[in-house]
Design a protein around this motif. Sequence first.
Motif, PDB file in Angstrom:
ATOM      1  N   ASP A  41      -6.954   1.983  -5.023  1.00 32.74           N
ATOM      2  CA  ASP A  41      -5.873   1.335  -4.273  1.00 32.74           C
ATOM      3  C   ASP A  41      -5.562  -0.055  -4.831  1.00 32.74           C
ATOM      4  O   ASP A  41      -4.395  -0.467  -4.888  1.00 32.74           O
TER       5      ASP A  41
ATOM      6  N   SER B 142      -2.472   3.918   3.387  1.00 32.52           N
ATOM      7  CA  SER B 142      -2.347   3.536   4.792  1.00 32.52           C
ATOM      8  C   SER B 142      -2.969   4.565   5.725  1.00 32.52           C
ATOM      9  O   SER B 142      -3.510   4.211   6.779  1.00 32.52           O
ATOM     10  N   ASP B 143      -2.889   5.845   5.342  1.00 30.28           N
ATOM     11  CA  ASP B 143      -3.310   6.917   6.253  1.00 30.28           C
ATOM     12  C   ASP B 143      -4.685   7.492   5.953  1.00 30.28           C
ATOM     13  O   ASP B 143      -5.259   8.174   6.799  1.00 30.28           O
TER      14      ASP B 143
ATOM     15  N   ASP C 287       0.829  -1.197   0.000  1.00 25.97           N
ATOM     16  CA  ASP C 287       0.000   0.000   0.000  1.00 25.97           C
ATOM     17  C   ASP C 287       0.867   1.253   0.000  1.00 25.97           C
ATOM     18  O   ASP C 287       1.950   1.281   0.595  1.00 25.97           O
ATOM     19  N   SER C 288       0.384   2.292  -0.662  1.00 28.54           N
ATOM     20  CA  SER C 288       1.061   3.576  -0.596  1.00 28.54           C
ATOM     21  C   SER C 288       0.815   4.201   0.771  1.00 28.54           C
ATOM     22  O   SER C 288      -0.063   3.771   1.527  1.00 28.54           O
ATOM     23  N   ALA C 289       1.594   5.249   1.082  1.00 28.49           N
ATOM     24  CA  ALA C 289       1.397   5.956   2.352  1.00 28.49           C
ATOM     25  C   ALA C 289       0.004   6.569   2.404  1.00 28.49           C
ATOM     26  O   ALA C 289      -0.626   6.624   3.462  1.00 28.49           O
TER      27      ALA C 289
ATOM     28  N   ARG D 190      -1.926  -1.357  -6.169  1.00 26.22           N
ATOM     29  CA  ARG D 190      -1.210  -2.542  -5.676  1.00 26.22           C
ATOM     30  C   ARG D 190      -0.796  -3.468  -6.814  1.00 26.22           C
ATOM     31  O   ARG D 190       0.183  -4.197  -6.688  1.00 26.22           O
TER      32      ARG D 190
END
Length: 215
Positions: A90, A70-71, A65-67, A94
């Motif tokens: 997303d 994740s956030d 996952d990209s940042a 991936r």
Amino acid sequence: MGWLLMIALAGLVFVALWRIGKFDKAALQFLGAGLLVAMAGYAWQGSPGLSGAPVPPPQRETLPDSAFASDRGQMLGEFDTAARWLTIADSFHRSGDTRNAVGVIRAGLREHPRDADLWVGLGNALILHADGMMTPAAELAFQRAAKIAPDHPGPKFFYGLALAQGGKFDEAEAIWRDLLANAPADAEWRPMVEERLAMLGQARAASAGMAPQPQ
């Protein structure tokens, strides 16, 4: 079995020519030449002695996952309209398909052009598609998100994150510190910003340590 199929095919063509009335010397020469080429190719490339086996499709590497992925749940929410579009994007990220990730979010924006979260997601998707570079289109997307929702921390936070990932530590720090200075003391997302500032300090120190020392 392969040779039997070739012979059967030749017979079918022979019958077809006879039925349509094209059974002459020229047709026979053409047919013979074509069959010889086909048989030569089969003899050269074919492997009739090998047993048949299905070939599995190539497996595409799954990326982490990209940042942003994740956030974004903590900063933007997980159960609204934008989250559904961003979750689909997303999945494309991936699999390494950044082009379709951008396309999905743009499709969401056509239906919800005033959704600040989708504009933030578009900015992030455009940066991933550009291999981490902050493009003018990505910067415009973040600015559009901030204009739609000026009091929401998401656009500023993720704009700072994109700048930090691009090595623009000072600009990212200025944005995040301004965000904290104007945030309520009990804001749930304050620890996230503070953690990112700490990581920014570590990244800056590591970058300074790798810089060549003056002689």
